[in-house]
Design an enzyme around this catalytic site. Structure first.
Site, PDB file in Angstrom:
ATOM      1  N   GLU A 153       0.817  -1.222   0.000  1.00 26.48           N
ATOM      2  CA  GLU A 153       0.000   0.000   0.000  1.00 26.48           C
ATOM      3  C   GLU A 153       0.852   1.274   0.000  1.00 26.48           C
ATOM      4  OE1 GLU A 153      -2.705  -0.690   3.253  1.00 26.48           O
ATOM      5  OE2 GLU A 153      -3.432  -2.533   2.347  1.00 26.48           O
ATOM      6  N   ASN A 195       2.252  -4.445  -3.481  1.00 25.47           N
ATOM      7  CA  ASN A 195       0.884  -4.912  -3.259  1.00 25.47           C
ATOM      8  C   ASN A 195       0.025  -3.685  -2.924  1.00 25.47           C
ATOM      9  OD1 ASN A 195      -0.894  -7.236  -2.854  1.00 25.47           O
ATOM     10  ND2 ASN A 195      -0.830  -6.770  -0.659  1.00 25.47           N
ATOM     11  N   HIS A 231     -10.175  -6.322  -2.347  1.00 30.23           N
ATOM     12  CA  HIS A 231     -11.190  -6.261  -1.280  1.00 30.23           C
ATOM     13  C   HIS A 231     -12.425  -5.567  -1.870  1.00 30.23           C
ATOM     14  CE1 HIS A 231      -8.549  -7.800   1.773  1.00 30.23           C
ATOM     15  NE2 HIS A 231      -7.626  -6.919   1.448  1.00 30.23           N
ATOM     16  N   GLU A 259      -5.601 -10.574  -2.231  1.00 29.99           N
ATOM     17  CA  GLU A 259      -6.351 -10.548  -0.959  1.00 29.99           C
ATOM     18  C   GLU A 259      -7.858 -10.531  -1.217  1.00 29.99           C
ATOM     19  OE1 GLU A 259      -5.029  -7.414   1.683  1.00 29.99           O
ATOM     20  OE2 GLU A 259      -2.922  -7.728   1.188  1.00 29.99           O
ATOM     21  N   ASP A 261     -11.696 -10.721  -1.278  1.00 30.05           N
ATOM     22  CA  ASP A 261     -12.940 -11.009  -0.572  1.00 30.05           C
ATOM     23  C   ASP A 261     -14.023 -10.109  -1.149  1.00 30.05           C
ATOM     24  OD1 ASP A 261     -12.224  -8.608   0.773  1.00 30.05           O
ATOM     25  OD2 ASP A 261     -11.695  -9.645   2.630  1.00 30.05           O
TER      26      ASP A 261
HETATM   27  O1  9MR Z   1      -6.622  -9.213   7.770  1.00 26.65           O
HETATM   28  C1  9MR Z   1      -5.768  -8.405   8.531  1.00 26.65           C
HETATM   29  C2  9MR Z   1      -6.408  -8.089   9.881  1.00 26.65           C
HETATM   30  O2  9MR Z   1      -6.510  -9.261  10.647  1.00 26.65           O
HETATM   31  C3  9MR Z   1      -5.614  -7.035  10.604  1.00 26.65           C
HETATM   32  O3  9MR Z   1      -6.290  -6.672  11.788  1.00 26.65           O
HETATM   33  C4  9MR Z   1      -5.427  -5.835   9.687  1.00 26.65           C
HETATM   34  C5  9MR Z   1      -4.621  -4.734  10.368  1.00 26.65           C
HETATM   35  O4  9MR Z   1      -4.582  -3.589   9.582  1.00 26.65           O
HETATM   36  O5  9MR Z   1      -4.749  -6.238   8.497  1.00 26.65           O
HETATM   37  C6  9MR Z   1      -5.488  -7.139   7.761  1.00 26.65           C
HETATM   38  O6  9MR Z   1      -4.844  -7.468   6.549  1.00 26.65           O
HETATM   39  C7  9MR Z   1      -4.612  -6.391   5.646  1.00 26.65           C
HETATM   40  C8  9MR Z   1      -3.432  -6.764   4.794  1.00 26.65           C
HETATM   41  O7  9MR Z   1      -2.326  -7.089   5.602  1.00 26.65           O
HETATM   42  C9  9MR Z   1      -3.066  -5.645   3.823  1.00 26.65           C
HETATM   43  N1  9MR Z   1      -4.203  -5.272   3.024  1.00 26.65           N
HETATM   44  C10 9MR Z   1      -5.423  -4.972   3.751  1.00 26.65           C
HETATM   45  C11 9MR Z   1      -5.772  -6.154   4.666  1.00 26.65           C
HETATM   46  C12 9MR Z   1      -7.087  -5.890   5.355  1.00 26.65           C
HETATM   47  O8  9MR Z   1      -6.960  -4.776   6.198  1.00 26.65           O
END
Ligand code: 9MR
Length: 353
Positions: A153, A195, A231, A259, A261
């Site tokens: 990001e 990413n 997402h 990622e 969903d």
């Molecule tokens: O799925 C992850 C969640 O359990 C954490 O709390 C969160 C913290 O910011 O991060 C989530 O995963 C993220 C991923 O590492 C990067 N892209 C966005 C995902 C969803 O927030």
């Protein structure tokens, strides 16, 4: 001949009933036969103690990503103190079950330990601790983790500007190139990714990512792929996913949906789940339509493990298995895309990672 045998085996694997009574067809052989990885993000706790969870992962997927445990906060909670228990558990499980591992993630503005997040390090110190972290993490799993989200990001949430994160502030915009070089030195064989989210359907942020990638490649920086997080909100999946990914491939990069969903607003009706299945099918088809789309990873194993209800109250049911671990139509949607794809193994010009 070998390819034919593999294809026949994959078709047989698809056709045979599932021993656990799950609908046939989700076996990972099908994804392998089409030369893509079908992955899921895993959490350490259920991986350790939940047999059904472990079986779902290895019964239906070919690849795993650590949802949280390879993030800086967990790997190096105190400066110079590393905790390998979570990453070792994920990589060990993957090796035991013959799955590949995507490494996630090295430089991200979230889930940093306090000592780093407070931003007190000057440029020289930050460069040194980043190198130490990358060397330790990427080096430990060299040859075992096949690709890394090196920078996660890098752009602002809703704008095409580079994010004002701690590395940007201290090192300037070339921190992205510096991080890629560090990862490359730690494991010269690993595929290195940027990413990002909000870039799946084109637009100003995707254009900015494209310019960044083109510039890095022009300068010979070791960037090998782009992860499009995916997402999505139900009913709002971009129509130009394949087209947008393809322009990055034309630069010489691999791409993946990293990622995936598809969150649905409550209450969730049967028809929503059926429409969601079409959305999952579409994403798989988009990947299969792009020559160097190397995989699709869903962000969590079941709806009981998804980040969505906590982060988006009022939305739920984003993943291919429900909270009782039962396959949803979305899973069949992905399988349908694989079944429709007629290209044999090898036709994509590379093997499975
Ligand atoms: O799925 C992850 C969640 O359990 C954490 O709390 C969160 C913290 O910011 O991060 C989530 O995963 C993220 C991923 O590492 C990067 N892209 C966005 C995902 C969803 O927030």
């Amino acid at each position: 001949m070998g390819a034919v045998v593999v294809l026949v085996a994959a078709v047989l694997a698809w056709a045979l009933p599932e021993p656990d009574g799950a609908p046939r067809g989700e076996r990972p052989g099908l994804a392998r036969a089409h030369g893509i990885a079908l992955g899921t993000a895993v959490a350490v706790d259920p991986l350790g103690g939940d047999t059904a969870y472990r079986e779902l992962v290895s019964g239906h997927y070919t690849s795993v990503t650590a949802e949280n445990t390879m993030k800086w906060q967990y790997v190096q909670p105190e400066r110079g103190t590393f905790d390998w228990s979570g990453p070792d558990a994920v990589v060990g499980f993957a090796e035991e079950r013959g799955l590949s591992v995507r490494g996630h993630t090295l430089l991200w503005h979230n889930q940093l330990p306090d000592w780093l997040a407070e931003g007190s390090l000057d440029a020289g110190e930050l460069r040194a601790v980043t190198r130490e972290h990358v060397d330790a993490l990427v080096g430990r799993y060299a040859g075992r983790v096949t690709s890394w989200d090196v920078v996660n990001e890098p752009f602002e949430d809703d704008s095409p500007r580079l994010r004002d994160n701690l590395w940007y502030r201290a090192l300037g915009e070339d921190y992205v190139a510096e991080a890629l070089w560090m990862a490359h030195e730690a494991d010269p064989e690993a595929k290195l990714y940027v990413n990002e989210y909000g870039v799946e359907g084109g637009g100003a942020k995707a254009d900015a990512l494209y310019e960044l990638a083109a510039d890095l490649l022009d300068r010979g920086v070791p960037l090998h792929g782009i992860g499009f997080q995916g997402h999505f909100v139900h009913g709002n999946v971009p129509e130009d996913l394949a087209e947008n990914m393809r322009r990055f491939v034309e630069l010489g990069l691999d791409v993946e949906v990293s990622e995936l969903d598809v969150r649905i607003p409550e209450p969730v009706e049967e028809e929503d789940l059926a429409a969601q299945a079409e959305e999952y099918r579409y994403v798989l088809e988009s990947c299969l339509a792009v020559s160097r789309c190397v995989g699709v990873t869903v962000w969590g194993v079941t709806d009981a493990h998804s980040w969505i209800p906590e982060w988006f109250p009022g939305y739920t049911a984003a993943l291919p298995f429900d909270g009782d671990y039962t396959p949803k139509p979305a899973l069949a949607g992905m399988v349908e895309a694989l079944r429709r794809d007629r290209r044999p193994r090898g036709a994509r010009g590379r093997g499975v990672r």
